[in-house]
Design an enzyme around this catalytic site. Structure first.
Site, PDB file in Angstrom:
ATOM      1  N   TYR A 139       0.828  -1.219   0.000  1.00 35.37           N
ATOM      2  CA  TYR A 139       0.000   0.000   0.000  1.00 35.37           C
ATOM      3  C   TYR A 139       0.859   1.265   0.000  1.00 35.37           C
ATOM      4  CZ  TYR A 139      -3.699   3.286   0.746  1.00 35.37           C
ATOM      5  OH  TYR A 139      -4.563   4.324   0.570  1.00 35.37           O
ATOM      6  N   PHE A 188      -5.754  20.683 -24.533  1.00 39.04           N
ATOM      7  CA  PHE A 188      -6.453  19.460 -24.939  1.00 39.04           C
ATOM      8  C   PHE A 188      -7.862  19.496 -24.331  1.00 39.04           C
ATOM      9  CE2 PHE A 188      -7.516  14.942 -24.133  1.00 39.04           C
ATOM     10  CZ  PHE A 188      -7.650  14.572 -25.452  1.00 39.04           C
ATOM     11  N   ASP A 189      -8.808  18.709 -24.873  1.00 39.26           N
ATOM     12  CA  ASP A 189     -10.205  18.872 -24.438  1.00 39.26           C
ATOM     13  C   ASP A 189     -10.432  18.621 -22.945  1.00 39.26           C
ATOM     14  OD1 ASP A 189     -10.098  16.075 -24.573  1.00 39.26           O
ATOM     15  OD2 ASP A 189     -11.487  15.910 -26.256  1.00 39.26           O
ATOM     16  N   ASP A 235       2.262  20.500 -20.418  1.00 39.57           N
ATOM     17  CA  ASP A 235       1.427  19.312 -20.576  1.00 39.57           C
ATOM     18  C   ASP A 235       2.236  18.414 -21.508  1.00 39.57           C
ATOM     19  OD1 ASP A 235      -0.271  17.335 -21.388  1.00 39.57           O
ATOM     20  OD2 ASP A 235      -1.968  18.642 -21.828  1.00 39.57           O
ATOM     21  N   ALA A 240       2.464  15.170 -22.424  1.00 37.35           N
ATOM     22  CA  ALA A 240       2.027  13.813 -22.779  1.00 37.35           C
ATOM     23  C   ALA A 240       2.912  13.195 -23.863  1.00 37.35           C
ATOM     24  CB  ALA A 240       0.570  13.844 -23.246  1.00 37.35           C
ATOM     25  N   LYS A 271       0.668   7.906 -23.146  1.00 35.29           N
ATOM     26  CA  LYS A 271       1.238   8.126 -24.473  1.00 35.29           C
ATOM     27  C   LYS A 271       2.717   7.739 -24.424  1.00 35.29           C
ATOM     28  CE  LYS A 271      -2.553  10.904 -24.449  1.00 35.29           C
ATOM     29  NZ  LYS A 271      -3.452  10.946 -23.283  1.00 35.29           N
ATOM     30  N   HIS A 320     -18.487  15.349 -27.952  1.00 31.88           N
ATOM     31  CA  HIS A 320     -18.153  14.334 -28.952  1.00 31.88           C
ATOM     32  C   HIS A 320     -18.125  12.907 -28.399  1.00 31.88           C
ATOM     33  CE1 HIS A 320     -14.547  15.814 -27.057  1.00 31.88           C
ATOM     34  NE2 HIS A 320     -13.893  14.743 -27.434  1.00 31.88           N
TER      35      HIS A 320
HETATM   36  N1  F0G Z   1      -3.095  16.266 -22.476  1.00 30.54           N
HETATM   37  C1  F0G Z   1      -2.984  15.895 -23.763  1.00 30.54           C
HETATM   38  C2  F0G Z   1      -2.156  16.712 -24.703  1.00 30.54           C
HETATM   39  C3  F0G Z   1      -3.657  14.751 -24.215  1.00 30.54           C
HETATM   40  O1  F0G Z   1      -3.551  14.397 -25.489  1.00 30.54           O
HETATM   41  C4  F0G Z   1      -4.426  14.002 -23.296  1.00 30.54           C
HETATM   42  C5  F0G Z   1      -5.165  12.821 -23.722  1.00 30.54           C
HETATM   43  C6  F0G Z   1      -4.508  14.436 -21.967  1.00 30.54           C
HETATM   44  C7  F0G Z   1      -3.810  15.568 -21.598  1.00 30.54           C
HETATM   45  C8  F0G Z   1      -5.319  13.720 -20.933  1.00 30.54           C
HETATM   46  O2  F0G Z   1      -4.682  12.562 -20.553  1.00 30.54           O
HETATM   47  O3  F0G Z   1      -6.251  10.764 -21.286  1.00 30.54           O
HETATM   48  O4  F0G Z   1      -4.415  10.318 -19.638  1.00 30.54           O
HETATM   49  O5  F0G Z   1      -6.390  11.660 -18.978  1.00 30.54           O
HETATM   50  N2  F0G Z   1      -5.305  12.525 -24.937  1.00 30.54           N
HETATM   51  C9  F0G Z   1      -5.943  11.338 -25.487  1.00 30.54           C
HETATM   52  C10 F0G Z   1      -6.061  11.466 -26.977  1.00 30.54           C
HETATM   53  C11 F0G Z   1      -7.203  10.921 -24.815  1.00 30.54           C
HETATM   54  O6  F0G Z   1      -6.708  10.612 -27.596  1.00 30.54           O
HETATM   55  O7  F0G Z   1      -5.500  12.403 -27.546  1.00 30.54           O
HETATM   56  P1  F0G Z   1      -5.494  11.255 -20.088  1.00 30.54           P
END
Ligand code: F0G
Length: 456
Positions: free
Chosen positions: A69, A121-122, A212, A214, A255, A447
């Site tokens: 844990y 990102f969305d 950010d 990723a 990613k 979406h």
């Molecule tokens: N920031 C970026 C640039 C991303 O592309 C994503 C996720 C996230 C943050 C959020 O991360 O999914 O681990 O919570 N992108 C995916 C995509 C979902 O299909 O582009 P997460």
């Protein structure tokens, strides 16, 4: 073409449905590919997130994962790797990127503040706004020309950022967040020069500067390929230089962590770390696992090392570039120049007979499924447009795009040829494609759950 530095050891079957079965499946899914079952799909290009193949070394490490844990051995492996890669003295694990966003923004941003980005990102946009702050995008002017081959169309507009910080709203800017690579705008990279300029402005105005990150390794690869002075540097060194410029980061490790789940927050500030840690423990898990299992932490510890291998990045970039070539040769235009994790098809230009209100990007995405069992995501007016109460389009998106995201280490050259052939057949007779109308839609992040019907 550079050879991928691996061979395949474990495979899983993919589905080959008939055209009739695909039509029935898409209808049952409300014409929204997010609602399809994965076993109804032949080539899944919906996302590069959590969809990669792991290596034998990752699975070997996972087998000895420590599930204690608190203070698990696996946590310290993960911490050592991420701290060595990023240089941040504080690392908090989270189960995926958006959990890190929620914790960071909820701790750092106050209602009424502004978070500025090259492009949020969305989910990032949603988490900024859920914290009560405003998410504002300032992409560089070059990004608006989809055809131009400018090398760093992911950059932020430095002059606009400077003007915002010096202007009447400057006091309200609570965070500058640079998305590397810029997933919202064509997978375009951000240059180190742009990151340095952002850092200087943030220093001058006392505003926190975060990444950010990723796709930190893919951004580093494109910097090495495209930015003068970086050709002789390793992707790991370049990624480190980017992390060094910022005050911290959020990373979705789904990613460039080369694993199916995981993320982290990296921080320099002790007080911010303490406050984020309290939030983490209350909502994600103790600070040595953050919602992840020990075996996940092990896969990630190996993944963040494998991902910066120049042989891997070179082969992946070449595979995407080759797919881009096949697609453009087939007469379908894409956002130029090709990035690494995805290609963005210019559906507006391929289907000029459809208005934005008929969702040409969505139509092209549906046709790729109907004709070839290929799943992808619309990035056009369905995703970004504003609608009235009757779900009619009021403001269209600037472009009608479709994203083909490329999972890491998953598909072979033959799969990519199949995608290009399916697109080529569509491009020969695009006028047979009809538009769509919205039937029902959720209140935010439309979406994902919207349902549609084809127009006659
Ligand atoms: N920031 C970026 C640039 C991303 O592309 C994503 C996720 C996230 C943050 C959020 O991360 O999914 O681990 O919570 N992108 C995916 C995509 C979902 O299909 O582009 P997460």
């Amino acid at each position: 073409m550079p050879l991928p530095p691996y061979r395949i050891k474990v495979v899983e079957p993919i589905a080959f449905l008939s055209a009739e079965e695909r039509a029935a499946a898409l209808g049952a899914a409300g014409y929204n590919p997010f609602n399809l079952r994965a076993d109804q799909i032949t080539v899944d290009l919906l996302s590069d997130s959590g969809t990669g193949a792991t290596s034998a070394a990752q699975e070997g490490a996972a087998a000895v994962g420590d599930e204690s844990y608190a203070g698990a051995r696996s946590w310290f492996r993960f911490l050592d790797e991420v701290a060595a890669l990023t240089g941040y003295p504080h690392v908090l694990p989270v189960h995926q990127g958006r959990a890190g966003e929620r914790i960071l923004f909820g701790t750092l941003l106050r209602p009424g503040q502004i978070c500025v980005s090259n492009t949020h990102f969305d989910t990032t946009h949603a988490n900024v706004e859920l914290s009560g702050a405003e998410a504002r995008d300032l992409p560089c002017a070059e990004a608006a020309d989809l055809d131009s081959r400018e090398p760093f169309k992911g950059n932020i507009d430095v002059a606009a950022l400077a003007a915002l910080l010096a202007g009447p709203d400057g006091e309200r800017v609570g965070l500058v967040l640079m998305t590397i690579t810029n997933n919202g705008l064509g997978a375009q990279p951000v240059s180190m020069a742009n990151l340095r300029a952002v850092r200087a402005l943030c220093r001058e105005h006392g505003v926190p500067f975060f990444l950010d990150a990723a796709r930190f390794a893919e951004n580093a690869w494109l910097v090495r390929e495209r930015e003068p002075g970086y050709a002789g540097r390793t992707p790991r060194e370049i990624a480190r230089e980017a992390f060094d410029l910022a005050d911290g980061c959020v990373i979705s490790l789904k990613k460039d962590g080369l694993a199916s789940i995981g993320g982290c927050i990296g921080l320099r500030d002790d007080d911010l770390h303490a406050r984020c840690e309290a939030n983490l423990i209350a909502t994600e898990g103790f600070s040595t696992y953050g919602g992840l299992a020990g075996h996940d932490l092990e896969r990630l510890a190996v993944g963040v090392r494998e991902v910066v291998d120049p042989a891997y990045l070179g082969a992946r970039a070449a595979a995407t570039a080759n797919l881009a070539r096949m697609i453009t040769d087939a007469g379908v235009e894409i956002v130029q120049p090709a990035g690494i994790h995805a290609l963005y098809l210019n559906a507006g230009r391929l289907l000029p007979h459809l208005s934005a209100a008929e969702f040409p990007g969505h139509s092209l995405g549906c046709q790729l499924y109907l004709d070839g069992g290929i799943r992808c995501a619309e990035l056009g007016s369905l995703y970004l447009g504003t609608m009235d109460e009757q779900h009619r389009l009021v403001t269209p998106a600037p472009f009608e795009l479709v994203r083909l995201a490329i999972p890491r280490r998953v598909y072979t050259q033959e799969h990519f040829e199949y995608v290009a052939e399916t697109l080529a057949a569509i491009a020969k007779d695009p006028e047979r494609i009809t538009g769509y109308r919205i039937v029902s839609t959720p209140p935010i992040l439309r979406h994902f759950k919207v349902r549609l019907a084809p127009l006659p």
